[in-house]
Enzyme design. Structure first.
Site, PDB file in Angstrom:
ATOM      1  N   GLU A  92     -18.158   6.881  14.981  1.00  0.00           N
ATOM      2  CA  GLU A  92     -19.255   7.851  15.063  1.00  0.00           C
ATOM      3  C   GLU A  92     -20.598   7.167  15.255  1.00  0.00           C
ATOM      4  O   GLU A  92     -20.813   6.068  14.763  1.00  0.00           O
ATOM      5  CB  GLU A  92     -19.348   8.627  13.753  1.00  0.00           C
ATOM      6  CG  GLU A  92     -18.101   9.397  13.415  1.00  0.00           C
ATOM      7  CD  GLU A  92     -18.212  10.080  12.068  1.00  0.00           C
ATOM      8  OE1 GLU A  92     -17.189  10.582  11.604  1.00  0.00           O
ATOM      9  OE2 GLU A  92     -19.311  10.091  11.477  1.00  0.00           O
ATOM     10  N   CYS A 105     -28.021   5.541  15.138  1.00  0.00           N
ATOM     11  CA  CYS A 105     -27.306   4.934  14.019  1.00  0.00           C
ATOM     12  C   CYS A 105     -25.927   4.545  14.538  1.00  0.00           C
ATOM     13  O   CYS A 105     -25.157   5.417  14.959  1.00  0.00           O
ATOM     14  CB  CYS A 105     -27.209   5.964  12.895  1.00  0.00           C
ATOM     15  SG  CYS A 105     -26.215   5.407  11.514  1.00  0.00           S
ATOM     16  N   CYS A 112     -13.760   0.853   6.995  1.00  0.00           N
ATOM     17  CA  CYS A 112     -14.509  -0.099   6.170  1.00  0.00           C
ATOM     18  C   CYS A 112     -13.627  -0.541   5.002  1.00  0.00           C
ATOM     19  O   CYS A 112     -12.805   0.223   4.520  1.00  0.00           O
ATOM     20  CB  CYS A 112     -15.772   0.582   5.636  1.00  0.00           C
ATOM     21  SG  CYS A 112     -16.888  -0.537   4.769  1.00  0.00           S
ATOM     22  N   CYS A 116     -16.772   1.955  -1.287  1.00  0.00           N
ATOM     23  CA  CYS A 116     -17.787   2.667  -2.085  1.00  0.00           C
ATOM     24  C   CYS A 116     -17.272   4.093  -2.332  1.00  0.00           C
ATOM     25  O   CYS A 116     -16.844   4.772  -1.394  1.00  0.00           O
ATOM     26  CB  CYS A 116     -19.123   2.717  -1.352  1.00  0.00           C
ATOM     27  SG  CYS A 116     -19.779   1.089  -0.968  1.00  0.00           S
ATOM     28  N   CYS A 119     -18.598   7.310  -0.317  1.00  0.00           N
ATOM     29  CA  CYS A 119     -18.738   7.196   1.141  1.00  0.00           C
ATOM     30  C   CYS A 119     -17.484   7.688   1.853  1.00  0.00           C
ATOM     31  O   CYS A 119     -16.362   7.297   1.519  1.00  0.00           O
ATOM     32  CB  CYS A 119     -19.005   5.735   1.489  1.00  0.00           C
ATOM     33  SG  CYS A 119     -19.042   5.429   3.263  1.00  0.00           S
ATOM     34  N   GLY A 159     -18.715   1.285   8.633  1.00  0.00           N
ATOM     35  CA  GLY A 159     -18.446  -0.148   8.545  1.00  0.00           C
ATOM     36  C   GLY A 159     -19.510  -0.924   7.805  1.00  0.00           C
ATOM     37  O   GLY A 159     -20.603  -0.430   7.537  1.00  0.00           O
ATOM     38  N   GLU A 160     -19.165  -2.168   7.475  1.00  0.00           N
ATOM     39  CA  GLU A 160     -20.082  -3.072   6.792  1.00  0.00           C
ATOM     40  C   GLU A 160     -20.470  -4.175   7.787  1.00  0.00           C
ATOM     41  O   GLU A 160     -19.647  -5.039   8.103  1.00  0.00           O
ATOM     42  CB  GLU A 160     -19.399  -3.642   5.532  1.00  0.00           C
ATOM     43  CG  GLU A 160     -20.094  -4.822   4.901  1.00  0.00           C
ATOM     44  CD  GLU A 160     -21.585  -4.613   4.626  1.00  0.00           C
ATOM     45  OE1 GLU A 160     -21.991  -3.562   4.099  1.00  0.00           O
ATOM     46  OE2 GLU A 160     -22.363  -5.535   4.969  1.00  0.00           O
ATOM     47  N   SER A 191     -28.045  -2.534   7.535  1.00  0.00           N
ATOM     48  CA  SER A 191     -27.797  -2.100   6.159  1.00  0.00           C
ATOM     49  C   SER A 191     -26.524  -2.745   5.614  1.00  0.00           C
ATOM     50  O   SER A 191     -25.484  -2.730   6.263  1.00  0.00           O
ATOM     51  CB  SER A 191     -27.662  -0.571   6.141  1.00  0.00           C
ATOM     52  OG  SER A 191     -27.462  -0.109   4.826  1.00  0.00           O
ATOM     53  N   SER A 214     -27.990  -1.626   0.160  1.00  0.00           N
ATOM     54  CA  SER A 214     -27.523  -0.434  -0.541  1.00  0.00           C
ATOM     55  C   SER A 214     -27.319  -0.798  -2.005  1.00  0.00           C
ATOM     56  O   SER A 214     -26.283  -1.326  -2.382  1.00  0.00           O
ATOM     57  CB  SER A 214     -26.214   0.054   0.092  1.00  0.00           C
ATOM     58  OG  SER A 214     -26.432   0.314   1.459  1.00  0.00           O
ATOM     59  N   LEU A 215     -28.325  -0.505  -2.794  1.00  0.00           N
ATOM     60  CA  LEU A 215     -28.294  -0.919  -4.201  1.00  0.00           C
ATOM     61  C   LEU A 215     -27.654   0.170  -5.070  1.00  0.00           C
ATOM     62  O   LEU A 215     -26.695  -0.075  -5.780  1.00  0.00           O
ATOM     63  CB  LEU A 215     -29.732  -1.248  -4.649  1.00  0.00           C
ATOM     64  CG  LEU A 215     -29.900  -1.893  -6.012  1.00  0.00           C
ATOM     65  CD1 LEU A 215     -29.139  -3.201  -6.123  1.00  0.00           C
ATOM     66  CD2 LEU A 215     -31.395  -2.150  -6.305  1.00  0.00           C
ATOM     67  N   HIS A 216     -28.221   1.349  -5.033  1.00  0.00           N
ATOM     68  CA  HIS A 216     -27.640   2.558  -5.651  1.00  0.00           C
ATOM     69  C   HIS A 216     -27.515   2.564  -7.172  1.00  0.00           C
ATOM     70  O   HIS A 216     -27.096   3.578  -7.741  1.00  0.00           O
ATOM     71  CB  HIS A 216     -26.263   2.892  -5.062  1.00  0.00           C
ATOM     72  CG  HIS A 216     -26.267   3.108  -3.572  1.00  0.00           C
ATOM     73  ND1 HIS A 216     -27.259   3.794  -2.921  1.00  0.00           N
ATOM     74  CD2 HIS A 216     -25.385   2.725  -2.598  1.00  0.00           C
ATOM     75  CE1 HIS A 216     -26.994   3.827  -1.619  1.00  0.00           C
ATOM     76  NE2 HIS A 216     -25.876   3.188  -1.409  1.00  0.00           N
ATOM     77  N   ASN A 290     -24.953  12.616  -0.372  1.00  0.00           N
ATOM     78  CA  ASN A 290     -24.254  13.618   0.420  1.00  0.00           C
ATOM     79  C   ASN A 290     -22.889  13.852  -0.172  1.00  0.00           C
ATOM     80  O   ASN A 290     -22.156  12.903  -0.422  1.00  0.00           O
ATOM     81  CB  ASN A 290     -24.047  13.083   1.840  1.00  0.00           C
ATOM     82  CG  ASN A 290     -25.055  13.635   2.787  1.00  0.00           C
ATOM     83  OD1 ASN A 290     -25.165  14.842   2.970  1.00  0.00           O
ATOM     84  ND2 ASN A 290     -25.812  12.738   3.381  1.00  0.00           N
ATOM     85  N   CYS A 333     -22.296   9.354   7.247  1.00  0.00           N
ATOM     86  CA  CYS A 333     -21.376   8.368   7.804  1.00  0.00           C
ATOM     87  C   CYS A 333     -19.890   8.619   7.532  1.00  0.00           C
ATOM     88  O   CYS A 333     -19.465   8.789   6.411  1.00  0.00           O
ATOM     89  CB  CYS A 333     -21.880   7.036   7.300  1.00  0.00           C
ATOM     90  SG  CYS A 333     -20.836   5.894   6.562  1.00  0.00           S
TER      91      CYS A 333
HETATM   92  N1  SAH Z   1     -21.895  -0.697   4.878  1.00  0.00           N
HETATM   93  C1  SAH Z   1     -23.310  -0.643   5.026  1.00  0.00           C
HETATM   94  C2  SAH Z   1     -23.801   0.302   6.105  1.00  0.00           C
HETATM   95  C3  SAH Z   1     -23.090   1.615   6.278  1.00  0.00           C
HETATM   96  S1  SAH Z   1     -23.396   2.861   5.084  1.00  0.00           S
HETATM   97  C4  SAH Z   1     -23.959  -0.336   3.676  1.00  0.00           C
HETATM   98  O1  SAH Z   1     -23.251  -0.145   2.717  1.00  0.00           O
HETATM   99  O2  SAH Z   1     -25.170  -0.355   3.591  1.00  0.00           O
HETATM  100  C5  SAH Z   1     -25.069   3.337   5.366  1.00  0.00           C
HETATM  101  C6  SAH Z   1     -25.764   3.868   4.151  1.00  0.00           C
HETATM  102  O3  SAH Z   1     -25.267   5.169   3.799  1.00  0.00           O
HETATM  103  C7  SAH Z   1     -25.577   3.000   2.921  1.00  0.00           C
HETATM  104  O4  SAH Z   1     -26.798   2.887   2.228  1.00  0.00           O
HETATM  105  C8  SAH Z   1     -24.569   3.797   2.119  1.00  0.00           C
HETATM  106  O5  SAH Z   1     -24.575   3.445   0.770  1.00  0.00           O
HETATM  107  C9  SAH Z   1     -25.037   5.224   2.414  1.00  0.00           C
HETATM  108  N2  SAH Z   1     -24.075   6.267   2.121  1.00  0.00           N
HETATM  109  C10 SAH Z   1     -22.744   6.286   2.338  1.00  0.00           C
HETATM  110  N3  SAH Z   1     -22.204   7.439   1.915  1.00  0.00           N
HETATM  111  C11 SAH Z   1     -23.213   8.183   1.421  1.00  0.00           C
HETATM  112  C12 SAH Z   1     -23.288   9.476   0.827  1.00  0.00           C
HETATM  113  N4  SAH Z   1     -22.206  10.224   0.645  1.00  0.00           N
HETATM  114  N5  SAH Z   1     -24.505   9.899   0.440  1.00  0.00           N
HETATM  115  C13 SAH Z   1     -25.614   9.148   0.622  1.00  0.00           C
HETATM  116  N6  SAH Z   1     -25.597   7.931   1.160  1.00  0.00           N
HETATM  117  C14 SAH Z   1     -24.414   7.444   1.558  1.00  0.00           C
END
Ligand code: SAH
Length: 348
Positions: A92, A105, A112, A116, A119, A159-160, A191, A214-216, A290, A333
């Site tokens: 996508e 994007c 991946c 996470c 995701c 993907g990463e 990212s 992506s710290l979260h 999301n 994503c």
């Molecule tokens: N693998 C990389 C890039 C792809 S994900 C990464 O982890 O950064 C791109 C961004 O979308 C990342 O910050 C990821 O944590 C975030 N993301 C993935 N699923 C999500 C969701 N359900 N809600 C909000 N952000 C999300």
């Protein structure tokens, strides 16, 4: 097996042409057809002789994404593409319009490995890395389809990127090439979920792109619960790598923080995060999480996000709340591919 021509640098093409007894300047013409005019076949290359075109199609292949599905958001005009690759896999990409231009994007892998738990991409597992040409093709096909010049690229799709490090670096070199697409490094964001050794490697390259991390979560307990990668590279190591990255590149890091109701959005979390990032050249991007069918997470309320952001700002950390584009078209994503490949598409 045919050679993937759009993943070659101009220098490499020149050498290969010279070896084959072709004039090296022809390599420049072909490179321009691929990367400036976004050609998807050798037949399109009208100023190239028939002989050379048949040599090209015998030796090389142009990997290009085919548009399988296209969804346009009613709210903001962003367009989500589901692409089919040569081997039948799906990826996508999303085209978004901002005040400063058009951003694509892109995906960097089919699926991946990182797992996470919020995701959608992670739910489908990992299939394979994308080639540099397949990452480029997402931009080129969208440019051709819409007749729009894409000014910004974010590597935030499926993907990463740092788990496909060599191909992503080559993609960056090609998309930035003045003889090709010529997109400024400063208009690119990469990212990562935090693959620490690769952050060190990338720092050494001293690229002018923006690194998004992506710290979260502000501590290992919460982060490991959301992101398995944290068990391999815990927060202290990640932050150390980020500081090194900033030192070498003088570029501000953008920390992504998906706000999940009751998980990582308390005042205490905001205070811990402020302490963690104190004094760093950085920015925090708060994203209401999301919802993905497979998990039970829900978004933090707007009020909670605002309170969280105020605490960060009070500690001198600049914060934005990400505009959520394309919420009506599964722009998050991995969501669209997941629906298609799991056969759930018709139901929703
Ligand atoms: N693998 C990389 C890039 C792809 S994900 C990464 O982890 O950064 C791109 C961004 O979308 C990342 O910050 C990821 O944590 C975030 N993301 C993935 N699923 C999500 C969701 N359900 N809600 C909000 N952000 C999300």
């Amino acid at each position: 097996m045919k050679i993937d021509i759009a993943s070659k640098t101009l220098e490499e093409l020149k050498n290969e042409f010279a070896e084959a007894g072709e004039k090296p300047f022809r390599a420049g013409q072909v490179f321009s057809w691929l990367h400036k005019k976004n050609a998807t076949s050798f037949e399109e290359m009208s100023d190239i002789s028939k002989n050379l075109r048949s040599f090209l199609s015998e030796k090389y292949i142009i990997y290009s994404c085919a548009i399988e599905k296209k969804l346009k958001s009613e709210y903001d005009g962003s367009i989500k593409y589901l692409f089919k690759l040569n081997d039948g896999e799906y990826i996508e990409s999303v085209l978004m319009k901002y005040k400063y231009g058009y951003t694509v994007c892109v995906s960097t892998q089919v699926g991946c490995k990182m797992g996470c738990n919020f995701c959608a991409t992670a739910q489908g597992g990992f299939q394979r890395n994308l080639l540099p040409s397949e990452i480029l093709s997402q931009i080129y096909v969208i440019q051709k389809d819409t007749d729009i010049r894409v000014s910004h690229v974010v590597l935030m799709g499926m993907g990463e990127p740092l788990d496909n490090y060599e191909n992503v670096l080559r993609f960056l070199e090609l998309v930035n090439s003045p003889d090709g697409n010529n997109l400024s490094m400063r208009n690119i964001s990469l990212s990562t979920c935090g693959i620490v050794p690769k952050i060190y490697d990338l720092a050494e390259k001293k690229l002018q792109l923006t690194l998004s991390v992506s710290l979260h979560a502000p501590d290992d307990d919460i982060r490991s619960g959301m992101m398995p990668v944290n068990k391999a590279y815990p927060i202290a190591e990640l932050i150390k790598a980020c500081k090194y990255y900033i030192k070498l590149t003088s570029r501000r890091i953008s920390f992504e923080y998906a706000m999940v109701n009751g998980v990582n959005d308390s005042d205490e979390c905001a205070n811990m995060l402020s302490k963690l990032l104190k004094g760093m050249l950085c920015h925090v991007n708060l994203i209401p999480v999301n919802n993905v069918v497979e998990n039970s997470y829900s978004k933090s309320s707007a009020k909670r996000i605002e309170a969280f952001s105020r605490i960060l700002e009070k500690h001198g950390i600049t914060t934005t709340v990400r505009r959520s584009l394309g919420s009506d078209i599964d722009a998050s994503c991995g969501q669209l591919r997941r629906r298609v490949t799991s056969g759930k598409e018709e139901q929703s």
